[in-house]
Design a protein around this motif. Structure first.
Motif, PDB file in Angstrom:
ATOM      1  N   VAL A  16       0.840  -1.208   0.000  1.00 18.49           N
ATOM      2  CA  VAL A  16       0.000   0.000   0.000  1.00 18.49           C
ATOM      3  C   VAL A  16       0.871   1.252   0.000  1.00 18.49           C
ATOM      4  O   VAL A  16       1.920   1.296   0.652  1.00 18.49           O
ATOM      5  CB  VAL A  16      -0.918   0.007   1.241  1.00 18.49           C
ATOM      6  N   SER A  17       0.426   2.271  -0.749  1.00 11.86           N
ATOM      7  CA  SER A  17       1.125   3.569  -0.759  1.00 11.86           C
ATOM      8  C   SER A  17       0.095   4.687  -0.932  1.00 11.86           C
ATOM      9  O   SER A  17      -1.058   4.449  -1.292  1.00 11.86           O
ATOM     10  CB  SER A  17       2.157   3.626  -1.882  1.00 11.86           C
ATOM     11  N   SER A  28       0.307  -8.246  -4.233  1.00 13.95           N
ATOM     12  CA  SER A  28       1.638  -8.757  -4.582  1.00 13.95           C
ATOM     13  C   SER A  28       1.751 -10.274  -4.428  1.00 13.95           C
ATOM     14  O   SER A  28       2.835 -10.837  -4.621  1.00 13.95           O
ATOM     15  CB  SER A  28       2.696  -8.083  -3.703  1.00 13.95           C
ATOM     16  N   THR A  29       0.663 -10.908  -4.069  1.00 19.25           N
ATOM     17  CA  THR A  29       0.695 -12.356  -3.883  1.00 19.25           C
ATOM     18  C   THR A  29       0.272 -13.073  -5.168  1.00 19.25           C
ATOM     19  O   THR A  29      -0.087 -12.436  -6.160  1.00 19.25           O
ATOM     20  CB  THR A  29      -0.251 -12.781  -2.744  1.00 19.25           C
ATOM     21  N   ALA A  48     -10.415  -2.930  -0.676  1.00 22.42           N
ATOM     22  CA  ALA A  48     -10.483  -3.522  -2.018  1.00 22.42           C
ATOM     23  C   ALA A  48     -10.733  -5.011  -1.848  1.00 22.42           C
ATOM     24  O   ALA A  48     -10.059  -5.673  -1.041  1.00 22.42           O
ATOM     25  CB  ALA A  48      -9.181  -3.265  -2.771  1.00 22.42           C
ATOM     26  N   GLU A  49     -11.670  -5.528  -2.595  1.00 27.23           N
ATOM     27  CA  GLU A  49     -12.059  -6.931  -2.434  1.00 27.23           C
ATOM     28  C   GLU A  49     -11.742  -7.747  -3.687  1.00 27.23           C
ATOM     29  O   GLU A  49     -11.896  -7.268  -4.811  1.00 27.23           O
ATOM     30  CB  GLU A  49     -13.552  -7.036  -2.104  1.00 27.23           C
ATOM     31  N   ASP A  50     -11.267  -8.959  -3.420  1.00 22.52           N
ATOM     32  CA  ASP A  50     -11.058  -9.963  -4.472  1.00 22.52           C
ATOM     33  C   ASP A  50     -10.148  -9.476  -5.605  1.00 22.52           C
ATOM     34  O   ASP A  50     -10.494  -9.541  -6.793  1.00 22.52           O
ATOM     35  CB  ASP A  50     -12.397 -10.421  -5.051  1.00 22.52           C
ATOM     36  N   LEU A  51      -8.983  -8.970  -5.224  1.00 22.12           N
ATOM     37  CA  LEU A  51      -8.014  -8.559  -6.236  1.00 22.12           C
ATOM     38  C   LEU A  51      -7.274  -9.782  -6.776  1.00 22.12           C
ATOM     39  O   LEU A  51      -6.830 -10.645  -6.013  1.00 22.12           O
ATOM     40  CB  LEU A  51      -6.994  -7.583  -5.638  1.00 22.12           C
ATOM     41  N   GLU A  81      -2.988  -7.402  -9.454  1.00 18.85           N
ATOM     42  CA  GLU A  81      -3.983  -6.350  -9.730  1.00 18.85           C
ATOM     43  C   GLU A  81      -3.801  -5.177  -8.767  1.00 18.85           C
ATOM     44  O   GLU A  81      -3.474  -5.368  -7.588  1.00 18.85           O
ATOM     45  CB  GLU A  81      -5.397  -6.919  -9.595  1.00 18.85           C
ATOM     46  N   ARG A  82      -4.017  -3.984  -9.306  1.00 24.91           N
ATOM     47  CA  ARG A  82      -3.872  -2.769  -8.486  1.00 24.91           C
ATOM     48  C   ARG A  82      -5.145  -1.937  -8.574  1.00 24.91           C
ATOM     49  O   ARG A  82      -5.727  -1.758  -9.645  1.00 24.91           O
ATOM     50  CB  ARG A  82      -2.687  -1.937  -8.973  1.00 24.91           C
TER      51      ARG A  82
END
Length: 209
Positions: free
Chosen positions: A125-126, A148-149, A176-179, A183-184
């Motif tokens: 996160v940034s 990042s996973t 944020a859900e279900d990335l 994905e960003r």
């Protein structure tokens, strides 16, 4: 020798009398003109020749001050209209963002209430600022969340707004859900505090679940 009627001849004495009478009339007219001019220039009659009397300010119409007052009122009305417009834009911006992420943000707050420390996803996160011109004057930050996973994951992020002493004056949550892996997404955390004093946003917690 002519016997008809003869015209009477004008004697030098009568001509002299007529000229004298004309001179008297001319002098009288000149005297009246001088008295009239003297009355216009100076009621006292003592002003020296060539002197100028100050203008009678009572004869001013007052149009200029009236125009200035109208201009000031116009400026006030314009500033008030701009402030109202900015407030309306801020409300519209916040409402549009909230409509998109309200459920995710509520889920993020629920996920973070039992998290101790900063959480397990601070590296994913940034933050970056968003121009106030785009937010109607609100302080808002874009929260960049990247999975990042190698598995689908959801994220909950807590953003704290602090004053110049580092004291937390407001906390906002985004999620944020279900990335998908890699994905960003970029949800926005919005402060509802006034522009002054200025605040600083920081990530307090980030949890992947």
């Amino acid at each position: 020798m002519r016997t008809g009627p003869q015209r009477p001849t004008r004697t030098p004495r009568s001509r002299s009398a007529a000229m004298a009478l004309a001179g008297i009339l001319a002098a009288a007219v000149g005297a009246v003109s001088l008295v009239s001019c003297g009355s216009d220039d100076d009621d006292s009659g003592s002003a020296p020749t060539g002197s100028r009397t100050p203008p009678d300010t009572a004869s001013f119409s007052g149009t200029l001050p009236s125009a200035l007052g109208s201009a000031a009122e116009s400026v006030k009305a314009s500033l008030s209209a701009r402030a109202s417009s900015a407030s309306a834009r801020a409300s519209e911006f916040e409402a549009s963002v909230s409509a998109e992420v309200a459920r995710a943000n509520a889920a993020a707050q629920e996920q973070l209430k039992d998290v101790e420390g900063q959480g397990n996803a601070m590296a994913d996160v940034s933050l970056r600022g968003k121009p106030r011109a785009d937010t109607g004057g609100l302080l808002a930050v874009v929260v960049s969340i990247t999975n990042s996973t190698d598995e689908t994951a959801s994220y909950a992020v807590q953003v704290d707004f602090t004053d110049s002493d580092g004291k937390v004056v407001e906390t906002r949550y985004v999620g944020a859900e279900d990335l998908e892996p890699g994905e960003r997404v970029t949800p926005i955390a919005i402060s509802r505090k006034p522009p002054e004093p200025p605040l600083t946003a920081k990530i307090a917690k980030a949890q992947r679940y």
